[in-house]
Every structure is written in C-alpha cells, then in structure tokens.
Design an enzyme around this catalytic site. Structure first.
Site, PDB file in Angstrom:
ATOM      1  N   ARG A   3       0.843  -1.200   0.000  1.00 38.37           N
ATOM      2  CA  ARG A   3       0.000   0.000   0.000  1.00 38.37           C
ATOM      3  C   ARG A   3       0.873   1.242   0.000  1.00 38.37           C
ATOM      4  O   ARG A   3       1.769   1.359   0.837  1.00 38.37           O
ATOM      5  CB  ARG A   3      -0.847   0.050   1.287  1.00 38.37           C
ATOM      6  CG  ARG A   3      -2.006  -0.850   1.290  1.00 38.37           C
ATOM      7  CD  ARG A   3      -3.065  -0.413   2.254  1.00 38.37           C
ATOM      8  NE  ARG A   3      -2.642  -0.074   3.606  1.00 38.37           N
ATOM      9  CZ  ARG A   3      -3.468   0.278   4.565  1.00 38.37           C
ATOM     10  NH1 ARG A   3      -4.766   0.353   4.321  1.00 38.37           N
ATOM     11  NH2 ARG A   3      -3.030   0.556   5.758  1.00 38.37           N
ATOM     12  N   ASP A  22      -0.117  -3.735  12.356  1.00 38.15           N
ATOM     13  CA  ASP A  22       0.430  -4.031  11.033  1.00 38.15           C
ATOM     14  C   ASP A  22       0.806  -5.510  10.975  1.00 38.15           C
ATOM     15  O   ASP A  22       1.763  -5.950  11.621  1.00 38.15           O
ATOM     16  CB  ASP A  22       1.663  -3.146  10.770  1.00 38.15           C
ATOM     17  CG  ASP A  22       2.137  -3.267   9.327  1.00 38.15           C
ATOM     18  OD1 ASP A  22       2.400  -4.406   8.873  1.00 38.15           O
ATOM     19  OD2 ASP A  22       2.214  -2.246   8.651  1.00 38.15           O
ATOM     20  N   ASP A  45       4.444  -6.405   9.742  1.00 41.79           N
ATOM     21  CA  ASP A  45       5.473  -6.074  10.736  1.00 41.79           C
ATOM     22  C   ASP A  45       5.432  -7.036  11.919  1.00 41.79           C
ATOM     23  O   ASP A  45       6.476  -7.465  12.419  1.00 41.79           O
ATOM     24  CB  ASP A  45       5.266  -4.636  11.240  1.00 41.79           C
ATOM     25  CG  ASP A  45       5.781  -3.609  10.232  1.00 41.79           C
ATOM     26  OD1 ASP A  45       6.497  -4.005   9.289  1.00 41.79           O
ATOM     27  OD2 ASP A  45       5.456  -2.424  10.397  1.00 41.79           O
ATOM     28  N   THR A  81      -1.483   7.464  -0.425  1.00 45.68           N
ATOM     29  CA  THR A  81      -2.779   7.320  -1.117  1.00 45.68           C
ATOM     30  C   THR A  81      -3.565   6.117  -0.596  1.00 45.68           C
ATOM     31  O   THR A  81      -4.758   6.003  -0.845  1.00 45.68           O
ATOM     32  CB  THR A  81      -2.560   7.093  -2.621  1.00 45.68           C
ATOM     33  OG1 THR A  81      -1.852   5.852  -2.787  1.00 45.68           O
ATOM     34  CG2 THR A  81      -1.744   8.221  -3.235  1.00 45.68           C
TER      35      THR A  81
HETATM   36  C1  PRP Z   1      -1.176  -4.842   4.290  1.00 44.55           C
HETATM   37  C2  PRP Z   1      -1.996  -6.131   4.316  1.00 44.55           C
HETATM   38  C3  PRP Z   1      -2.753  -6.046   3.027  1.00 44.55           C
HETATM   39  C4  PRP Z   1      -3.016  -4.578   2.879  1.00 44.55           C
HETATM   40  C5  PRP Z   1      -4.428  -4.317   3.294  1.00 44.55           C
HETATM   41  O1  PRP Z   1      -0.077  -5.004   3.481  1.00 44.55           O
HETATM   42  O2  PRP Z   1      -1.221  -7.276   4.450  1.00 44.55           O
HETATM   43  O3  PRP Z   1      -2.047  -6.546   1.903  1.00 44.55           O
HETATM   44  O4  PRP Z   1      -2.108  -3.901   3.766  1.00 44.55           O
HETATM   45  O5  PRP Z   1      -4.753  -3.001   3.089  1.00 44.55           O
HETATM   46  P1  PRP Z   1      -5.819  -2.530   2.025  1.00 44.55           P
HETATM   47  O6  PRP Z   1      -7.025  -3.403   2.200  1.00 44.55           O
HETATM   48  O7  PRP Z   1      -6.094  -1.107   2.429  1.00 44.55           O
HETATM   49  O8  PRP Z   1      -5.236  -2.631   0.663  1.00 44.55           O
HETATM   50  P2  PRP Z   1       1.026  -3.849   3.296  1.00 44.55           P
HETATM   51  O9  PRP Z   1       0.644  -2.958   2.152  1.00 44.55           O
HETATM   52  O10 PRP Z   1       1.269  -3.181   4.600  1.00 44.55           O
HETATM   53  O11 PRP Z   1       2.282  -4.651   2.801  1.00 44.55           O
HETATM   54  P3  PRP Z   1       3.149  -5.768   3.552  1.00 44.55           P
HETATM   55  O12 PRP Z   1       2.311  -7.020   3.650  1.00 44.55           O
HETATM   56  O13 PRP Z   1       4.304  -5.929   2.628  1.00 44.55           O
HETATM   57  O14 PRP Z   1       3.543  -5.247   4.911  1.00 44.55           O
HETATM   58  N1  URA Z   2      -2.670  -3.517   6.941  1.00 40.30           N
HETATM   59  C1  URA Z   2      -2.354  -4.016   8.149  1.00 40.30           C
HETATM   60  O1  URA Z   2      -1.375  -4.763   8.295  1.00 40.30           O
HETATM   61  N2  URA Z   2      -3.119  -3.673   9.194  1.00 40.30           N
HETATM   62  C2  URA Z   2      -4.190  -2.869   9.074  1.00 40.30           C
HETATM   63  O2  URA Z   2      -4.873  -2.597  10.084  1.00 40.30           O
HETATM   64  C3  URA Z   2      -4.503  -2.353   7.799  1.00 40.30           C
HETATM   65  C4  URA Z   2      -3.715  -2.709   6.742  1.00 40.30           C
END
Ligand code: PRP
Ligand code: URA
Length: 215
Positions: free
Chosen positions: A110, A206, A209, A114
C-alpha cells in the site's frame, strides 16, 4: 459460520477455536513467534470452513481387505495465492491440510499516502481457468489490495476465487464485494472501521510487521 445481510458474499468464521486464537493475536503483547504460529493455525481452521463446498469425485481405493469407493477432490489442484508479504504467514497452515496445492504469489504494497496498492510481482500456475484459487491476506482494510489481486487473477484466466483474511473492515468488504461479487470472502472478524491512516480498528496492528518482526 455467520453470514451478513449487508454483505451477502461475506462469511464470518465464528468457531470458538478461531475466536480464541484471534483474541491472542490482537494482543499487543503477543510476541512474533507466537503471532506467526497463531496466523498459521487460524488460517488452517478457516481453510477447513472455506473448502467445505469444493467438488469431490468418486475414486476406487484398495484397502488391505477389499476394493471400496472413496472420494477425492475433483479437478486441478487447489491454488493458494498469498498477497506478499503478510499473506505468506497463512500459507503453511493451509498447505498442511492440502499438501498437493499449488502456490502462486502476488506482490502488492500500500502506498502510505494514497493507501492505493502498488503491484510488483505476479506468478500463478498457467492453467488458471481450471483451478480453485484461495487468495490469502490477513488484513482486508480499504480493500484496494484484495480487489487488485483478484482483478489480476481474473486477467490471468481465473474464474473460481475465494478470499481468506483474518480481520476485515466494512470499507474493505464493501470495496471487494462491489468489485468482485462472485468472490466469497471468509474472515475471522468484521471489525468496526478504519482510522485515518487506513488501519483497522480495533484490528491487530500491522500484520506484516508483527509477522516478520519489522517496524
Ligand atoms: C497490508 C496487508 C494487506 C493490505 C491491506 O499489506 O497485508 O495486503 O495492507 O490493506 P488494504 O485493504 O487497504 O489494501 P502492506 O501494504 O502493509 O504490505 P506488507 O504485507 O508488505 O507489509
Ligand atoms: N494492513 C495491516 O497490516 N493492518 C491494518 O490494520 C490495515 C492494513
């Protein structure tokens, strides 16, 4: 499993084991090792529910005593598709239940400003039209990542797609269901809302993380 009038394609997995483990997962004190184990276990339990209607076909099996009729999962191998990174945490638990599954990968993150998904990787088996796809991501927040992942899968030819997440927000379910009304969404919890940074409340923070110990 609970269904919702507001979201006809949503299934909330209310099994006590799932709800118990989810509560530990939400706890900010839960360490990375336990968090990772719980994500695997909840994913496995959810997969049990999410596979309850996959097609079976008859097959003869020779027991040590005689031949009898059994059932096996029909068609091409099921395909698990984690959305990188956090979706990776759900693969191992489901793979233990379905050891002959194929595994695809979709790389999305993400944009912090945005909140829209940015894609960086896509690899799934070639004969997509003949497979049952299970898209995996612990979090369905704005729904941007999930909707984009499903769009990419459909572009590759997939027609039978389910989405499994641990925690969802109404905003995300609305967006995914609106864009892809043919995709059943399985979740362990439908939470209250998103905060201004796009995090789910109460949520679990998160997921990536917490799974990988980054920050
Ligand atoms: C997180 C999560 C989803 C996304 C959800 O990933 O694992 O993929 O956010 O958010 P959305 O519904 O608003 O799109 P992130 O973008 O943080 O990436 P990561 O898994 O690499 O940490
Ligand atoms: N991605 C995450 O990992 N946690 C949230 O709460 C939203 C998006």
């Amino acid at each position: 499993m609970d269904t919702s009038k507001a979201f006809p394609t949503l299934r909330v997995v209310t099994h006590p084991l799932v709800q118990h483990k989810l509560t530990i997962l939400r706890d900010r004190e839960t360490p990375t090792k336990i968090f990772k184990e719980l994500v695997e276990e909840i994913a496995m339990l959810m997969a049990y529910e999410a596979t309850s209607d996959v097609e079976l076909e008859k097959i003869e099996v020779d027991t040590p005593l005689e031949t009898t009729n059994g059932r096996q999962i029909a068609g091409k191998k099921m395909t698990l598709v984690p959305i990188l990174r956090a979706g990776l945490g759900m693969v191992e638990g489901i793979y233990r239940l379905v050891p002959n599954a194929r595994i695809g990968h979709i790389g999305l993150y993400r944009n912090h400003d945005t909140l829209e998904p940015v894609d960086y990787y896509f690899k799934v088996p070639g004969d997509a039209a003949e497979r049952d796809f299970f898209v995996l991501d612990p979090m369905l927040a704005t729904g941007g990542s999930a909707a984009a992942a499903v769009t990419s899968l459909k572009r590759a030819g997939a027609t039978r797609i389910r989405f499994l997440c641990l925690v969802s927000a109404p905003e995300g379910v609305r967006r995914l269901a609106g864009a892809h009304p043919d995709v059943t969404i399985y979740t362990a919890a439908l939470d209250r809302e998103l905060n201004t940074q796009g995090y789910i409340l109460p949520g679990l923070g998160d997921a990536g993380d917490r799974l990988f110990g980054t920050r």
